[in-house]
Write an enzyme that holds these catalytic residues in place. Structure first.
Site, short mmCIF file in Angstrom:
data_model
loop_
_atom_site.label_atom_id
_atom_site.label_comp_id
_atom_site.label_asym_id
_atom_site.label_seq_id
_atom_site.Cartn_x
_atom_site.Cartn_y
_atom_site.Cartn_z
N ASN A 197 -19.11 -11.28 15.05
CA ASN A 197 -18.05 -10.26 15.07
C ASN A 197 -16.87 -10.65 15.94
OD1 ASN A 197 -16.95 -7.30 15.12
ND2 ASN A 197 -17.33 -7.80 17.27
N GLY A 255 -15.06 -2.02 20.56
CA GLY A 255 -14.56 -2.06 19.19
C GLY A 255 -15.64 -2.02 18.12
N TYR A 309 -4.05 -15.69 10.91
CA TYR A 309 -5.16 -14.74 10.93
C TYR A 309 -5.74 -14.62 9.52
CZ TYR A 309 -7.76 -10.39 11.64
OH TYR A 309 -8.76 -9.44 11.70
N1 LIG Z 1 -9.38 -3.77 14.26
C1 LIG Z 1 -9.07 -4.07 12.99
O1 LIG Z 1 -8.10 -3.57 12.38
C2 LIG Z 1 -9.93 -5.07 12.25
C3 LIG Z 1 -10.73 -5.99 12.92
N2 LIG Z 1 -11.43 -6.92 12.18
C4 LIG Z 1 -12.28 -7.92 12.86
O2 LIG Z 1 -13.30 -7.23 13.57
C5 LIG Z 1 -13.76 -8.04 14.66
C6 LIG Z 1 -13.79 -7.20 15.92
O3 LIG Z 1 -12.45 -6.81 16.16
P1 LIG Z 1 -12.08 -5.48 16.98
O4 LIG Z 1 -13.31 -4.70 17.28
O5 LIG Z 1 -10.96 -4.85 16.26
O6 LIG Z 1 -11.51 -6.15 18.31
P2 LIG Z 1 -11.61 -5.74 19.84
O7 LIG Z 1 -10.55 -6.55 20.51
O8 LIG Z 1 -11.59 -4.25 19.98
O9 LIG Z 1 -13.06 -6.28 20.27
C7 LIG Z 1 -13.30 -7.65 20.18
C8 LIG Z 1 -14.39 -8.00 21.17
O10 LIG Z 1 -14.63 -9.40 21.04
C9 LIG Z 1 -14.61 -9.98 22.32
N3 LIG Z 1 -14.17 -11.38 22.23
C10 LIG Z 1 -12.93 -11.83 21.92
N4 LIG Z 1 -12.91 -13.18 21.96
C11 LIG Z 1 -14.16 -13.58 22.31
C12 LIG Z 1 -14.77 -14.84 22.51
N5 LIG Z 1 -14.07 -15.98 22.43
N6 LIG Z 1 -16.09 -14.87 22.83
C13 LIG Z 1 -16.80 -13.73 22.94
N7 LIG Z 1 -16.29 -12.49 22.78
C14 LIG Z 1 -14.97 -12.45 22.47
C15 LIG Z 1 -13.67 -9.15 23.16
O11 LIG Z 1 -13.93 -9.29 24.54
C16 LIG Z 1 -13.98 -7.75 22.63
O12 LIG Z 1 -15.05 -7.17 23.34
C17 LIG Z 1 -12.79 -9.23 14.71
O13 LIG Z 1 -13.39 -10.35 14.09
C18 LIG Z 1 -11.59 -8.75 13.90
O14 LIG Z 1 -10.88 -9.84 13.33
C19 LIG Z 1 -11.39 -6.96 10.80
C20 LIG Z 1 -10.62 -6.05 10.12
C21 LIG Z 1 -9.87 -5.02 10.79
C1 LIG Z 2 -1.51 -7.14 10.74
C2 LIG Z 2 -2.98 -7.26 10.97
C3 LIG Z 2 -3.49 -6.02 11.60
C4 LIG Z 2 -4.67 -5.92 12.09
C5 LIG Z 2 -5.63 -7.03 12.06
C6 LIG Z 2 -6.94 -6.51 11.64
O1 LIG Z 2 -7.93 -7.25 12.34
C7 LIG Z 2 -7.16 -6.70 10.18
O2 LIG Z 2 -7.81 -7.62 9.77
C8 LIG Z 2 -6.54 -5.75 9.31
C9 LIG Z 2 -6.44 -6.05 7.99
C10 LIG Z 2 -5.85 -5.05 7.13
C11 LIG Z 2 -5.42 -5.37 5.91
C12 LIG Z 2 -4.90 -4.30 5.08
C13 LIG Z 2 -4.49 -4.48 3.83
C14 LIG Z 2 -4.43 -5.76 3.14
C15 LIG Z 2 -3.99 -5.67 1.87
C16 LIG Z 2 -3.84 -6.88 0.99
O3 LIG Z 2 -4.25 -8.04 1.73
C17 LIG Z 2 -4.72 -6.71 -0.24
C18 LIG Z 2 -6.04 -7.12 0.13
C19 LIG Z 2 -7.10 -7.04 -0.64
C20 LIG Z 2 -7.19 -6.35 -1.92
C21 LIG Z 2 -8.63 -6.45 -2.32
C22 LIG Z 2 -8.93 -5.38 -3.31
O4 LIG Z 2 -8.45 -4.26 -3.11
O5 LIG Z 2 -9.69 -5.67 -4.25
#
Ligand SMILES: NC(=O)C1=CN([C@@H]2O[C@H](COP(=O)(O)OP(=O)(O)OC[C@H]3O[C@@H](n4cnc5c(N)ncnc54)[C@H](O)[C@@H]3O)[C@@H](O)[C@H]2O)C=CC1
Ligand SMILES: CC/C=C\C[C@H](O)C(=O)/C=C/C=C/C=C\C=C\[C@@H](O)C/C=C\CCC(=O)O
Length: 259
Positions: A91, A16, A151
Site C-alpha cells: 500500500n 490513510g 504517478y
Molecule cells: N488518496 C488517494 O486519492 C489515493 C491513493 N492511492 C494510493 O493509496 C496508497 C496509500 O495512499 P494514501 O493512504 O492516500 O496516502 P497517505 O499519505 O495518507 O498514507 C501513506 C502512508 O504510507 C507511508 N509511506 C510513504 N512512503 C513510505 C515508504 N517509503 N515506506 C514505508 N511507508 C511509507 C506514509 O508514512 C503513510 O503512513 C498509495 O499507494 C496511493 O498511491 C490510490 C488512489 C487514490
Molecule cells: C492528481 C492525483 C490525485 C490524487 C492521487 C491519488 O493517489 C490518485 O491516485 C487519484 C486518482 C484519481 C483518478 C481519478 C480519475 C481518473 C480518470 C481517468 O484516468 C479515467 C480512468 C479510468 C477509467 C476506467 C473506467 O472507468 O473503466
C-alpha cells in the site's frame, strides 16, 4: 481464504488507506503487521489498535519500502511473531511529480520489492502455505491523469506487474494470488498534498480540480470496501478492482496473444 487467524502485512499502514485496510483485517480476525516509515504515527496507531483488538494481534515495524533489507527484516520479524505471512498489502505510496524518481522508487519499486521478498514465506514449492498479495494501485493505473504522468506511470506499472505476476505464479505453481485495488480520489494526507507536488505540469491543476468535482472523493473506509473480496475470493487472481464513489467494477483489458 478465510481471514480469521491469518497473518497480514500492510505497508504504509500508519495512516490513510493502509490504516483502513489494517483495521478491516483486524475486524475480520486477522493478525496484522503494520509497516511504515512514520514511527510516531505507527506506534500511536498500534497503541489504539491494541486497546481495541487485544495486545497479541497487531505489531508495528519501522520500515521504508525503498530498502530491501528493511522489508526483509520486517517480514522475518512478522514470521517470528505470528508464525507466517498469508497476506501482503503493498500500500505504501507517495504523490510527488517534483521528486519523481522517489515516486518511482516507492510506488512501483517498493511494490515489486515487497512481492519478491514475501515469496520465500508464501511459496508452496518451498514449504510455504500459499497466500495472496494485494497491491494498492489507483484508477490512474487504468486510465490516465495528465497532470501527473510519473504517478500515472507508476500505477500503470503496478497494474501491469500485478497481472503478469499473477499469471507467472499460476504457471509456476507458487500458490500465490495477486490483485490490484484501484481507487479514485480519497481524502487522505497524500490527496491533500497533491496541489503542492504537481511539478512539470502544475499548469493542469485546474483540470484536475474539475475531475475531482466530477468524480467525488472517497473516504478511506469506502476505498477498502472492495478490498476484502480481492483477498478472500480465491477465484480473484490478476484482477484490478476500480473503486469510485458511485461504483465498484473490475477493469477489463485487451486480450493479448500471451493470454
Ligand atoms: N488518496 C488517494 O486519492 C489515493 C491513493 N492511492 C494510493 O493509496 C496508497 C496509500 O495512499 P494514501 O493512504 O492516500 O496516502 P497517505 O499519505 O495518507 O498514507 C501513506 C502512508 O504510507 C507511508 N509511506 C510513504 N512512503 C513510505 C515508504 N517509503 N515506506 C514505508 N511507508 C511509507 C506514509 O508514512 C503513510 O503512513 C498509495 O499507494 C496511493 O498511491 C490510490 C488512489 C487514490
Ligand atoms: C492528481 C492525483 C490525485 C490524487 C492521487 C491519488 O493517489 C490518485 O491516485 C487519484 C486518482 C484519481 C483518478 C481519478 C480519475 C481518473 C480518470 C481517468 O484516468 C479515467 C480512468 C479510468 C477509467 C476506467 C473506467 O472507468 O473503466
Amino acid at each position: 481464504m478465510a481471514l480469521n487467524g491469518k497473518t497480514a502485512v500492510v505497508t504504509g499502514a500508519a495512516m490513510g488507506i493502509g490504516r483502513s485496510i489494517a483495521e478491516l483485517l483486524l475486524q475480520n480476525g486477522a493478525k496484522v503487521a503494520i509497516l511504515d516509515m512514520n514511527e510516531a504515527a505507527g506506534q500511536s496507531l498500534v497503541e489504539t489498535l491494541n486497546k481495541e483488538h487485544g495486545p497479541d494481534r497487531v505489531l508495528f515495524l519501522l520500515c521504508n519500502v525503498e530498502s530491501g533489507e528493511e522489508i526483509k527484516a520486517a517480514f522475518q520479524k512478522t514470521v517470528e511473531t505470528f508464525g507466517g505471512i498469508d497476506i501482503l498489502v503493498n500500500n505504501a505510496g507517495i504523490f510527488n511529480e517534483i521528486m519523481w524518481e522517489k515516486t518511482i522508487g516507492i510506488n512501483l519499486a517498493g511494490c515489486i520489492r515487497g512481492a519478491y521478498l514475501v515469496i520465500e514465506h508464501m511459496n508452496k514449492l518451498t514449504g510455504g502455505r500459499g497466500g495472496v498479495i494485494v497491491n494498492v494501485a489507483s484508477i490512474a493505473g487504468i486510465g490516465l491523469l495528465s497532470c501527473c504522468p510519473v504517478y500515472t506511470a507508476t500505477k500503470h506499472g503496478v497494474v501491469g506487474f500485478t497481472r503478469a505476476f499473477a499469471a507467472a505464479s499460476v504457471a509456476s505453481g507458487y500458490g500465490i494470488r495477486m490483485n490490484a485495488l484501484c481507487p479514485g480520489f480519497a481524502q487522505t494526507d497524500l490527496f491533500s498534498s497533491v496541489q503542492s507536488r504537481l511539478g512539470q505540469f502544475s499548469n493542469l491543476a485546474g483540470a484536475n480540480q474539475e475531475l475531482i468535482e466530477k468524480l467525488g472523493v472517497l473516504t478511506s473506509a469506502e476505498v477498502v470496501q472492495g478490498f476484502l473480496e480481492l483477498v478472500t475470493d480465491e477465484t480473484k487472481n490478476g484482477q484490478a478492482l476500480i473503486v469510485l464513489p458511485k461504483e465498484k467494477k473490475y477493469a477489463t483489458f485487451p486480450v493479448s496473444p500471451t493470454d
